[in-house]
Design a protein around this motif. Structure first.
Motif, PDB file in Angstrom:
ATOM      1  N   ARG A 167       1.229  -1.426  -0.205  1.00 13.85           N
ATOM      2  CA  ARG A 167       0.385   0.171  -0.015  1.00 13.85           C
ATOM      3  C   ARG A 167       1.078   1.078   0.145  1.00 13.85           C
ATOM      4  O   ARG A 167       1.132   1.892  -0.282  1.00 13.85           O
ATOM      5  N   ASN A 168       2.324   1.741   1.031  1.00 16.44           N
ATOM      6  CA  ASN A 168       2.745   2.583   1.161  1.00 16.44           C
ATOM      7  C   ASN A 168       3.672   2.860  -0.743  1.00 16.44           C
ATOM      8  O   ASN A 168       3.640   3.761  -0.941  1.00 16.44           O
ATOM      9  N   ILE A 169       3.762   1.114  -0.788  1.00 11.06           N
ATOM     10  CA  ILE A 169       4.697   1.466  -2.325  1.00 11.06           C
ATOM     11  C   ILE A 169       3.841   2.153  -3.491  1.00 11.06           C
ATOM     12  O   ILE A 169       3.899   3.112  -4.613  1.00 11.06           O
ATOM     13  N   ASP A 170       2.586   1.284  -3.302  1.00 14.21           N
ATOM     14  CA  ASP A 170       1.602   2.307  -4.672  1.00 14.21           C
ATOM     15  C   ASP A 170       1.135   3.695  -4.176  1.00 14.21           C
ATOM     16  O   ASP A 170       1.020   3.957  -5.091  1.00 14.21           O
ATOM     17  N   ARG A 171       0.872   3.978  -2.891  1.00 15.18           N
ATOM     18  CA  ARG A 171       0.340   5.685  -3.017  1.00 15.18           C
ATOM     19  C   ARG A 171       1.487   6.350  -2.853  1.00 15.18           C
ATOM     20  O   ARG A 171       1.330   7.203  -3.495  1.00 15.18           O
ATOM     21  N   PHE A 172       3.110   5.764  -2.827  1.00 13.55           N
ATOM     22  CA  PHE A 172       4.122   6.580  -3.440  1.00 13.55           C
ATOM     23  C   PHE A 172       4.469   6.819  -4.736  1.00 13.55           C
ATOM     24  O   PHE A 172       4.524   7.939  -5.912  1.00 13.55           O
ATOM     25  N   LEU A 173       4.214   6.300  -5.420  1.00 14.91           N
ATOM     26  CA  LEU A 173       3.659   5.604  -7.082  1.00 14.91           C
ATOM     27  C   LEU A 173       2.852   7.035  -7.353  1.00 14.91           C
ATOM     28  O   LEU A 173       2.823   6.944  -8.847  1.00 14.91           O
ATOM     29  N   GLU A 174       1.640   7.006  -6.752  1.00 14.01           N
ATOM     30  CA  GLU A 174       0.881   7.721  -7.067  1.00 14.01           C
ATOM     31  C   GLU A 174       0.415   9.471  -6.944  1.00 14.01           C
ATOM     32  O   GLU A 174       0.592  10.257  -7.934  1.00 14.01           O
ATOM     33  N   LEU A 175       0.856   9.363  -6.301  1.00 12.50           N
ATOM     34  CA  LEU A 175       1.806  11.235  -5.805  1.00 12.50           C
ATOM     35  C   LEU A 175       2.702  11.382  -6.553  1.00 12.50           C
ATOM     36  O   LEU A 175       3.189  12.266  -7.231  1.00 12.50           O
ATOM     37  N   LYS A 176       3.419  10.500  -6.631  1.00 10.98           N
ATOM     38  CA  LYS A 176       5.181  10.392  -7.914  1.00 10.98           C
ATOM     39  C   LYS A 176       3.914  10.642  -9.311  1.00 10.98           C
ATOM     40  O   LYS A 176       4.333  12.101 -10.315  1.00 10.98           O
ATOM     41  N   ARG A 177       3.399  10.316  -9.324  1.00 10.52           N
ATOM     42  CA  ARG A 177       2.532  10.507 -10.702  1.00 10.52           C
ATOM     43  C   ARG A 177       2.068  11.837 -11.293  1.00 10.52           C
ATOM     44  O   ARG A 177       1.789  12.691 -11.620  1.00 10.52           O
ATOM     45  N   ALA A 178       1.049  11.467  -9.809  1.00  7.89           N
ATOM     46  CA  ALA A 178       0.109  13.113  -9.964  1.00  7.89           C
ATOM     47  C   ALA A 178       0.679  14.144  -9.391  1.00  7.89           C
ATOM     48  O   ALA A 178       0.424  15.994  -9.888  1.00  7.89           O
ATOM     49  N   GLY A 179       1.924  14.180  -8.743  1.00 12.08           N
ATOM     50  CA  GLY A 179       2.637  15.307  -9.284  1.00 12.08           C
ATOM     51  C   GLY A 179       3.656  15.393 -10.166  1.00 12.08           C
ATOM     52  O   GLY A 179       4.508  16.694  -9.753  1.00 12.08           O
ATOM     53  N   HIS A 180       4.157  14.673 -11.011  1.00  9.13           N
ATOM     54  CA  HIS A 180       4.236  14.519 -12.433  1.00  9.13           C
ATOM     55  C   HIS A 180       5.472  15.094 -11.542  1.00  9.13           C
ATOM     56  O   HIS A 180       6.968  16.007 -12.288  1.00  9.13           O
ATOM     57  N   TYR A 181       5.764  14.183 -10.615  1.00  4.61           N
ATOM     58  CA  TYR A 181       7.888  14.012 -10.134  1.00  4.61           C
ATOM     59  C   TYR A 181       8.422  13.123 -11.546  1.00  4.61           C
ATOM     60  O   TYR A 181       8.597  12.037 -11.377  1.00  4.61           O
ATOM     61  N   LYS A 182       9.459  13.814 -11.841  1.00  2.73           N
ATOM     62  CA  LYS A 182      10.387  13.501 -12.680  1.00  2.73           C
ATOM     63  C   LYS A 182      11.196  12.229 -11.901  1.00  2.73           C
ATOM     64  O   LYS A 182      11.596  10.910 -12.076  1.00  2.73           O
TER      65      LYS A 182
END
Length: 320
Positions: A167-182
C-alpha cells in the motif's frame, strides 16, 4: 573476475604499472572514494532472516541520529571530493530518520553533474508525510527491498506485514504521478533465495503492471556472520568472492561518524577512522587502508573480514 585495481607504491616498477594498465586492464586505486554510504540513523525496524540486524553482539540502538553538523561536514567533503553516488543509509532502515528528506535536500543543493543520491528502504515506514518529503527532496533513486509477493513467506523472511508495504509503495507511485515528479527513479530489489524463486512469475507480473523494474540481487553471507542463515535459504551454491571492489571504491560511514571497512562489517570489527576528528581523504589514503588493500591484492585475507565472505554463484542484476 580479475582484480580491477593496483596500488601505487615504491615496489611497483614503471614496467609493472604499464602491464597493469594495458595488459591486465587494472587502474590505480583512486585517491578519493567513488561511492559512499552514510548512515544518518541507527537500526532497522525489520528482522530479515538473511540480515545481521538485531543479531549482532554489538549493541546497536534504534533511532539514534547522526549529528546534523557532522552530516553536513561529511557530505561537503564527499561532494567536493567528487564522489559519484552518495547514499544516506548503510546498515539501517533510512526512513527511521524523520529528517531524511531535509538531509537529502541539502545534498541536492550541493551536488554537481554526475553526482546522485540513492537509498534502499523496506517501505514499511513510508508515511504520506515521508513520501511527499522524499519527492520534494530531489532524491535521484529509491529502491524498495521487497522480498516476495506472497504474505506468509514474505513475513517469515522480513518480519514485516506485506500488505502495508505494498500500500505504501502504491501510494508513493500515485503521488509521484499526480505531482509529475521525474525523480526518484523507483526500483524494487530482492535477494534471490530458494524461498523467493517460486514467486518470481507473480513478482514480475505484479511490479510489471505498475511499471516498476525489479532488481534480482545475489545473496551474501554478510562476511560470514554467525547470526544469519544463508546456505539454508540459498537458491544456488554460495562461493567465495573471486574479487570485490568495495575497499577500493567505497566508503561506509556509521551514524557515529566512524568509517568501517565494508557494508558487511555489521559488528564494526574493522574501524578505519573517525570523521569527528579526521577527514575522509586522510583515512582513505592512510596506512590502515593501504595495508588491508595490499593484503587483499596478495590474497592474504586470513584474519580479515573478507576471509569468510561468500555469495550466490549466480550473478545478480546490475543496478544501473
Amino acid at each position: 573476475m580479475p582484480p580491477k585495481y593496483f596500488l601505487l607504491d615504491d615496489q611497483t616498477s614503471f614496467v609493472t604499472r604499464l602491464k597493469y594498465r594495458w595488459v591486465d586492464h587494472r587502474k590505480p586505486v583512486p585517491t578519493f572514494p567513488i561511492h559512499a554510504q552514510v548512515e544518518t540513523v541507527s537500526g532497522c525496524n525489520a528482522n530479515c532472516i538473511f540480515c545481521p540486524n538485531r543479531k549482532t553482539a554489538l549493541k546497536v540502538p534504534i533511532g539514534e541520529k547522526m549529528d546534523p553538523a557532522l552530516f553536513k561536514k561529511i557530505v561537503d567533503e564527499l561532494l567536493d571530493g567528487g564522489v559519484q553516488r552518495l547514499s544516506p543509509y548503510l546498515n539501517n532502515e533510512p526512513l527511521l530518520d524523520d529528517t531524511l528528506p531535509e538531509r537529502i535536500a541539502y545534498i541536492t543543493t550541493r551536488k554537481q553533474k554526475g553526482q546522485y543520491t540513492k537509498i534502499n528502504s523496506n517501505g514499511s515506514l513510508l508515511t504520506e508525510t515521508m513520501a511527499k518529503g522524499l519527492l520534494d527532496s530531489g532524491l535521484d533513486r529509491l529502491n524498495f527491498s521487497v522480498h516476495g509477493i506472497e504474505p506468509e513467506p514474505y513475513e517469515r523472511v522480513m518480519g514485516q506485514k506485506l500488505d502495508r508495504v505494498l500500500r505504501n509503495i502504491d501510494r508513493f507511485l500515485e503521488l509521484k504521478r499526480a505531482g509529475h515528479y521525474k525523480k526518484p527513479r523507483v526500483r524494487v530489489s530482492m535477494l534471490v533465495t530458494a524461498i523467493l524463486e517460486p514467486q518470481l512469475p507473480r513478482i514480475r507480473e505484479y511490479w510489471g503492471a505498475r511499471g516498476v523494474k525489479i532488481n534480482l540481487n545475489q545473496l551474501e553471507n554478510r562476511g560470514g556472520h554467525q547470526g544469519i542463515v544463508s546456505n539454508t535459504i540459498a537458491a544456488h551454491p554460495l562461493e567465495r568472492f573471486d574479487w570485490c571492489d568495495r575497499m577500493f571504491e567505497q566508503v561506509f560511514i556509521a551514524w557515529t561518524g566512524q568509517m568501517i571497512l565494508c557494508c558487511a562489517d555489521w559488528e564494526q570489527s574493522t574501524v578505519m577512522g573517525d570523521l569527528r576528528t579526521d577527514s575522509i581523504r586522510e583515512i582513505w589514503n592512510g596506512r590502515k587502508y593501504y595495508a588491508l588493500r595490499r593484503r587483499f591484492l596478495d590474497g592474504k585475507v586470513k584474519g580479515m573480514l573478507c576471509e569468510n565472505c561468500t555469495k550466490d554463484s549466480v550473478g545478480g542484476d546490475e543496478d544501473e
